[in-house]
Motif scaffolding. Structure first.
Motif, PDB file in Angstrom:
ATOM      1  N   ASN A  84       0.809  -1.219   0.000  1.00 43.75           N
ATOM      2  CA  ASN A  84       0.000   0.000   0.000  1.00 43.75           C
ATOM      3  C   ASN A  84       0.846   1.274   0.000  1.00 43.75           C
ATOM      4  O   ASN A  84       0.308   2.376   0.105  1.00 43.75           O
ATOM      5  CB  ASN A  84      -0.963   0.029   1.189  1.00 43.75           C
ATOM      6  N   ALA A  85       2.172   1.119  -0.124  1.00 46.55           N
ATOM      7  CA  ALA A  85       3.025   2.303  -0.255  1.00 46.55           C
ATOM      8  C   ALA A  85       2.911   2.844  -1.678  1.00 46.55           C
ATOM      9  O   ALA A  85       2.288   2.229  -2.553  1.00 46.55           O
ATOM     10  CB  ALA A  85       4.470   1.938   0.069  1.00 46.55           C
ATOM     11  N   SER A  86       3.494   4.002  -1.948  1.00 47.77           N
ATOM     12  CA  SER A  86       3.468   4.561  -3.297  1.00 47.77           C
ATOM     13  C   SER A  86       4.247   3.654  -4.246  1.00 47.77           C
ATOM     14  O   SER A  86       5.167   2.934  -3.828  1.00 47.77           O
ATOM     15  CB  SER A  86       4.054   5.971  -3.305  1.00 47.77           C
ATOM     16  N   SER A  87       3.899   3.689  -5.515  1.00 48.08           N
ATOM     17  CA  SER A  87       4.432   2.732  -6.487  1.00 48.08           C
ATOM     18  C   SER A  87       5.948   2.779  -6.620  1.00 48.08           C
ATOM     19  O   SER A  87       6.589   1.751  -6.866  1.00 48.08           O
ATOM     20  CB  SER A  87       3.790   2.967  -7.857  1.00 48.08           C
ATOM     21  N   ASP A  88       6.547   3.956  -6.462  1.00 54.03           N
ATOM     22  CA  ASP A  88       7.998   4.044  -6.632  1.00 54.03           C
ATOM     23  C   ASP A  88       8.761   3.343  -5.512  1.00 54.03           C
ATOM     24  O   ASP A  88       9.951   3.049  -5.648  1.00 54.03           O
ATOM     25  CB  ASP A  88       8.449   5.499  -6.739  1.00 54.03           C
ATOM     26  N   CYS A  99       8.283   0.287  -4.513  1.00 49.60           N
ATOM     27  CA  CYS A  99       8.410  -1.160  -4.744  1.00 49.60           C
ATOM     28  C   CYS A  99       8.709  -1.492  -6.199  1.00 49.60           C
ATOM     29  O   CYS A  99       8.349  -2.567  -6.678  1.00 49.60           O
ATOM     30  CB  CYS A  99       7.144  -1.888  -4.288  1.00 49.60           C
ATOM     31  N   VAL A 100       9.375  -0.588  -6.892  1.00 52.59           N
ATOM     32  CA  VAL A 100       9.668  -0.801  -8.315  1.00 52.59           C
ATOM     33  C   VAL A 100      10.444  -2.093  -8.537  1.00 52.59           C
ATOM     34  O   VAL A 100      10.154  -2.867  -9.450  1.00 52.59           O
ATOM     35  CB  VAL A 100      10.447   0.399  -8.888  1.00 52.59           C
ATOM     36  N   ASN A 101      11.431  -2.364  -7.719  1.00 58.37           N
ATOM     37  CA  ASN A 101      12.249  -3.570  -7.873  1.00 58.37           C
ATOM     38  C   ASN A 101      11.974  -4.598  -6.784  1.00 58.37           C
ATOM     39  O   ASN A 101      12.820  -5.435  -6.481  1.00 58.37           O
ATOM     40  CB  ASN A 101      13.733  -3.191  -7.865  1.00 58.37           C
ATOM     41  N   LEU A 114       5.994  -7.586  -4.370  1.00 57.70           N
ATOM     42  CA  LEU A 114       4.867  -6.688  -4.591  1.00 57.70           C
ATOM     43  C   LEU A 114       4.929  -6.079  -5.990  1.00 57.70           C
ATOM     44  O   LEU A 114       6.008  -5.913  -6.561  1.00 57.70           O
ATOM     45  CB  LEU A 114       4.861  -5.570  -3.545  1.00 57.70           C
ATOM     46  N   VAL A 115       3.765  -5.746  -6.524  1.00 59.95           N
ATOM     47  CA  VAL A 115       3.655  -5.145  -7.854  1.00 59.95           C
ATOM     48  C   VAL A 115       3.613  -3.627  -7.719  1.00 59.95           C
ATOM     49  O   VAL A 115       2.855  -3.087  -6.902  1.00 59.95           O
ATOM     50  CB  VAL A 115       2.388  -5.643  -8.570  1.00 59.95           C
ATOM     51  N   ALA A 138      -2.129  -8.357 -12.874  1.00 63.67           N
ATOM     52  CA  ALA A 138      -1.040  -7.925 -11.990  1.00 63.67           C
ATOM     53  C   ALA A 138      -1.038  -6.409 -11.834  1.00 63.67           C
ATOM     54  O   ALA A 138      -0.338  -5.861 -10.985  1.00 63.67           O
ATOM     55  CB  ALA A 138       0.307  -8.396 -12.530  1.00 63.67           C
ATOM     56  N   GLY A 139      -1.832  -5.733 -12.670  1.00 64.26           N
ATOM     57  CA  GLY A 139      -1.882  -4.277 -12.608  1.00 64.26           C
ATOM     58  C   GLY A 139      -0.686  -3.617 -13.256  1.00 64.26           C
ATOM     59  O   GLY A 139      -0.434  -2.425 -13.058  1.00 64.26           O
ATOM     60  N   SER A 140       0.051  -4.401 -14.039  1.00 56.46           N
ATOM     61  CA  SER A 140       1.249  -3.897 -14.706  1.00 56.46           C
ATOM     62  C   SER A 140       1.535  -4.807 -15.891  1.00 56.46           C
ATOM     63  O   SER A 140       0.761  -5.720 -16.196  1.00 56.46           O
ATOM     64  CB  SER A 140       2.436  -3.889 -13.743  1.00 56.46           C
TER      65      SER A 140
END
Length: 430
Positions: A108-112, A114-116, A120-121, A345-347
């Motif tokens: 639930n953190a911002s997308s940046d 968990c980029v790598n 998590l997606v 996967a939302g990506s």
């Protein structure tokens, strides 16, 4: 990350408990709760560590098994506690990721953030980190979605991609993979038996007995002073030669018997009647004459592999408007070869992206009213290209194949705000 895996596997060898991977004792093989959880079968993987690395590189992989004799590495999306460990030969072991709450601290953190991230997606469209496909958040970790008859709180707990939904707190549906049809594969087994018999014949050749007699007469000479007598003896020589030779004659009889066994191989039926195709272009659309948005058209094909891998590619350009695609599948029997074919996967996890658009590049979008199924789909509004027909967006996946094997390909496609001569869709399989 790879170094960490290597160290942990070495520790496992010496009976220490690793923090990342857990490896069973030899003599185990993994059986998933449902065969659809088999992500990949990788042949010719030389070591256990290489198999673990393959699992680590796939965000869906939670369990793998490896056979050191056959060198086969199988990847599964189901956690080890959702399946069964089978007792097999001592050459096979099962590895699994030890799921821990600390692995999901960034949920639930911002997308940046968990980029790598391995677990998590990164959803850049909605700017948050969420669980991978076929898992759900249980307020602590991401766990595997459930099958028919299991407890649920909402549809997200169930395998909705298999038409299983939450009804009265129980996952309810067909409980298995999509519609199954049966094809027959006939295997011919030829057995050859050789019988050898030997006979011995004897041939004897004899030379005649030869007797040679030599006689020398004696002569006598007498003189007054002396007398000399010379005589030669009679010599008889007898030679007898007998030769015996034996030879073996071998006769070989070859007996061939042929028997046939019939094995039923289950295959997933495509959502619409398939066309038979070979390598190359599956579908090419240019300047469609009408828009059927938001209704999708189904396309399905049967294809026979000629090599050990193949690449399925989708090329799009559209200005204005865009193309939408969903539920991409490639089945070999009941094994799904495409990762994230519904983009849930939302990506674009599992897909390779390349493009030459100035703006509005293709990506996974959310919206159940726009998706063919589920909540996500791929939308490509590529525009601002250089003008040539080769300028556009491409997404593709390369998957392993068995030469001579038959594969079923299907997808759903529609276009939005058509119709213009700049609209192109080109789908290829090579």
């Amino acid at each position: 990350m790879k170094l960490l895996i290597f160290i942990q596997l070495i520790l496992t060898t010496y009976a220490f408990v690793p923090d990342y991977f857990s490896i069973t004792k030899p003599g185990n093989q993994f059986q998933p709760a449902n065969i659809i959880e088999l992500l990949a079968i990788n042949p010719n993987i030389r070591t256990l560590i290489r198999c673990a690395i393959l699992c680590d590189r796939n965000i869906q992989c939670r369990t793998f098994d490896y056979d050191s004799i056959s060198k086969q590495c199988r990847l599964f999306e189901g956690s080890i506690d959702t399946g069964i460990l089978l007792s097999v030969s001592s050459a096979s072991v099962v590895g699994s990721i030890k799921i821990d709450e600390s692995l999901y601290d960034l949920y639930n953190a911002s997308s940046d953030a968990c980029v790598n991230n391995r677990f998590l997606v990164s959803d850049t469209l909605n700017d948050w980190c969420h669980c991978p496909i076929h898992t759900f958040w249980n307020r602590s970790i991401c766990v595997n979605q459930r099958y028919d008859g299991e407890v649920c709180a909402n549809d997200n707990w169930c395998r909705t991609d298999l038409n299983i939904t939450c009804v009265s707190s129980i996952c309810t549906g067909n409980g298995s993979s999509p519609l199954i049809s049966s094809t027959t594969v006939t295997t011919t087994i030829t057995k050859t038996t050789s019988t050898t018999s030997s006979s011995t014949s004897s041939s004897t050749s004899s030379s005649s007995t030869t007797t040679t007699t030599t006689s020398t007469s004696s002569s006598s000479s007498t003189t007054s002073s002396s007398s000399s007598t010379s005589s030669s003896s009679t010599t008889t020589t007898t030679t007898t030669t007998k030769t015996t030779s034996s030879s073996s004659t071998t006769s070989s009889t070859t007996k061939t018997s042929t028997s046939s066994t019939t094995t039923a191989m289950s295959t997933v039926a495509p959502p619409c009647p398939p066309q038979s195709v070979s390598n190359g272009t599956l579908l090419y659309l240019m300047n469609p004459i009408s828009s059927i948005y938001p209704n999708y058209t189904c396309y399905a094909y049967t294809w026979t592999a000629t090599a050990l891998s193949a690449t399925l590619s989708f090329f799009f350009r559209h200005d204005p408007g865009g193309w939408m695609i969903d539920d991409v599948s490639v089945y070999y029997g009941t094994t799904q070869k495409i990762i994230n074919g519904g983009f849930e996967a939302g990506s674009l996890t599992g897909w390779n992206y390349s493009g030459h658009c100035g703006n509005n590049v293709g990506q996974a979008y959310s919206g159940s009213s726009y998706a063919k199924s589920g909540s996500w789909y791929y939308y490509d509004p590529c525009s601002g290209y250089s003008g040539s027909n080769s300028s556009g967006d491409t997404i593709s996946q390369t998957f392993s194949t068995i030469a001579g094997g038959t594969y079923t390909i299907s997808f759903w496609l529609t276009n939005y705000y058509c119709c213009n001569q700049t609209e192109i869709a080109n789908i290829t399989l090579i």
